[in-house]
Design an enzyme around this catalytic site. Structure first.
Site, PDB file in Angstrom:
ATOM      1  N   THR A   1       1.858 -24.710 124.416  1.00 40.05           N
ATOM      2  CA  THR A   1       2.347 -24.306 123.333  1.00 40.05           C
ATOM      3  C   THR A   1       3.443 -23.930 122.606  1.00 40.05           C
ATOM      4  OG1 THR A   1       1.133 -22.735 125.065  1.00 40.05           O
ATOM      5  CG2 THR A   1       2.257 -21.801 122.763  1.00 40.05           C
TER       6      THR A   1
ATOM      7  N   SER B   1      -1.362 -28.515 128.332  1.00 38.69           N
ATOM      8  CA  SER B   1      -1.605 -28.716 129.513  1.00 38.69           C
ATOM      9  C   SER B   1      -2.898 -28.727 129.814  1.00 38.69           C
ATOM     10  CB  SER B   1      -0.614 -27.368 129.899  1.00 38.69           C
ATOM     11  OG  SER B   1      -1.084 -26.130 130.093  1.00 38.69           O
TER      12      SER B   1
ATOM     13  N   THR C   1       1.834 -23.940 129.710  1.00 35.84           N
ATOM     14  CA  THR C   1       2.339 -22.895 130.788  1.00 35.84           C
ATOM     15  C   THR C   1       0.188 -22.919 131.757  1.00 35.84           C
ATOM     16  OG1 THR C   1       1.236 -20.636 129.223  1.00 35.84           O
ATOM     17  CG2 THR C   1       3.318 -21.520 129.850  1.00 35.84           C
ATOM     18  N   ASP C   2      -0.383 -22.970 130.703  1.00 38.06           N
ATOM     19  CA  ASP C   2      -1.652 -22.613 132.175  1.00 38.06           C
ATOM     20  C   ASP C   2      -1.667 -23.770 133.191  1.00 38.06           C
ATOM     21  OD1 ASP C   2      -2.599 -21.274 129.934  1.00 38.06           O
ATOM     22  OD2 ASP C   2      -4.142 -22.242 129.424  1.00 38.06           O
TER      23      ASP C   2
END
Length: 363
Positions: A44, A86, A117-118
C-alpha cells in the site's frame, strides 16, 4: 546537497549507478549518520489508484521525497526489489528478500523493508528464522494509506523504522504506528485503523513518545560468530482452523494433496472434539506417516496448554507438537522453515522446542 542513492531493479538486475538528488541539510549532532538500505517490495505504501483498484508502483515520487527529507538524519540508499501487493508475496519472495538482506548486511548499519501490511507478519516471522544470529537491525514497515495520500501514515512509520536502526535494535522487527514489535510476534489486528499491528504475548520492543524512542525489550544477545542465511523452506504447510463438527476426513485429504505439515488451530487452551468425529485419531495417522502436526489455540492471547483437559491430552497422545504461545504467523513459518532444514519428524520437534528469537515464551 547530499545524495540519496536510488538503485532501480528490473528483472532482478540492479542499476546501482543510477541516483537521484534529495535534500539533506546537514548532520544532526556530532555522530556519524547511520548508513541504511531501504528495500522496497511494493504494498500500500507504494500504491496508486489504478483501473481496478490500488496497485503498487516502483519508486513513487512522494516516497522518494519523504526519504529525501529523512536523509537529513540518515544516509539512505533506496532499492526496488519487488513490486507486489503483499497478498502475492509467497515462499519465493521470502527467499529473495532474505537473500537481498543477507548480501547487503556488511555494507549497511541496518536495513528497512517496505512491505504491504496484509502479510507483513508472515514475512517478518519467516525472516526471523531465515536470518540466523542476526546482529544488525532489519525493520519491516509500510502504511495503511498510500504515500501519495495527504493523510498517509507512511512518513511516520518510515521514521520509526529508521529510528530503530539508529538505536541498533538488532534482529527482525516491525515498525508501525510509533511501535516497534519483534518480527516473530507481530500480528495485523485491524484492517483500517492506523494502529494495525500488535505484539502478541510479548512486550513491544519500543515506542516513539514525545521524548523520543524508548526501548523496552531486546532479544537475547547474538551468539559469537557470523549471521547465517538458512533460507531453505518447504511451503507445503496447511493451516486449519477448527469449527465444531470438523470432518476428520480432511486430514486424509491433506495427505493426499501432498502437504508435508499441518498447523491446527484448536479451541481455547487446547481442545478438539473426539465424540462422533474423532479428530485425534486422524492426527495420529498423519504423525505415523511422518507428517508433523503443530497444534495451537484460536485465541489470540495467552497461548495453549493441551495438558489441561482430556480433549487436549488426546491430541498430545497422538504425537502432535504444541505451539505454546506462538502467533499463527510464527507457527506456520517456523514449520515451513523446519521442514526445509530437516526431513525427520524428530528434527521438526527439536526445532519447535528451540526458541530462536523470542517466538515462544520461556517456561
Amino acid at each position: 546537497m547530499r545524495k540519496i542513492s536510488l538503485a532501480a531493479a528490473s528483472g532482478g538486475c540492479y542499476d546501482r549507478e543510477k541516483e537521484i538528488l534529495a535534500a539533506r541539510k546537514g548532520r544532526k549532532g556530532e555522530r556519524d549518520m547511520k548508513k541504511i538500505l531501504l528495500l522496497a517490495t511494493g504494498g500500500t505504501i507504494a500504491s496508486v489508484q489504478g483501473v481496478t483498484g490500488l496497485e503498487p508502483r516502483k519508486a513513487p515520487p512522494a516516497l522518494l521525497r519523504i526519504l529525501g527529507e529523512l536523509g537529513e538524519w540518515y544516509d539512505i540508499t533506496y532499492r526496488d526489489i519487488l513490486n507486489l501487493d503483499s497478498s502475492n508475496i509467497q515462499a519465493e519472495e521470502w527467499q529473495l528478500i532474505a537473500r537481498e538482506i543477507y548480501a547487503s548486511l556488511d555494507h549497511y548499519d541496518g536495513i528497512v523493508v517496505t512491505h504491504g501490511t496484509d502479510t507483513m507478519g508472515y514475512t517478518a516471522s519467516m525472516l526471523t528464522f531465515m536470518l540466523q544470529n542476526l546482529q544488525k537491525p532489519v525493520v519491516l514497515t509500510g502504511s495503511q494509506l498510500p504515500v501519495e495520500n495527504s493523510l498517509s501514515d507512511a512518513r511516520s512509520n518510515l521514521a520509526t523504522a529508521l529510528a530503530a536502526v539508529d538505536h541498533d535494535l538488532y534482529g527482525v522487527s516491525v515498525a508501525f504506528h510509533h511501535k516497534i514489535i519483534s518480527g516473530c510476534r507481530a500480528v495485523k489486528v485491524r484492517t483500517m485503523g492506523f494502529d494495525a499491528f500488535e505484539s502478541v504475548n510479548s512486550p513491544d520492543r519500543g515506542r516513539v513518545l514525545a521524548n523520543g524512542l524508548q526501548l523496552y525489550h531486546r532479544p537475547p544477545a547474538p551468539l559469537p560468530g557470523p549471521t547465517r542465511l538458512r533460507d531453505q523452506i518447504c511451503p507445503a504447510v496447511f493451516l486449519l482452523k477448527l469449527i465444531p463438527g470438523t470432518d476428520p476426513r480432511i486430514f486424509a485429504s491433506l495427505q493426499q494433496l501432498g502437504y508435508r505439515g499441518v498447523v491446527l488451530e484448536a479451541f481455547g487452551a487446547g481442545g478438539l472434539h473426539f465424540v462422533r468425529r474423532d479428530l485425534s485419531a486422524q492426527i495420529g495417522r498423519l504423525v505415523e506417516a511422518g507428517i508433523p502436526v503443530v497444534v495451537s489455540s484460536q485465541c489470540l492471547y495467552e497461548g495453549s496448554d493441551f495438558s489441561i483437559y482430556e480433549v487436549g491430552r488426546r491430541v498430545l497422545a497422538s504425537g502432535a507438537i504444541q505451539a505454546g504461545d506462538m502467533t499463527t504467523e510464527a507457527a506456520v513459518t517456523k514449520l515451513m522453515w523446519a521442514l526445509g532444514q530437516t526431513g525427520s519428524l524428530e528434527g521438526v520437534r527439536k526445532i519447535f522446542a528451540t526458541n530462536y528469537a523470542g517466538e515462544i515464551s520461556e517456561a
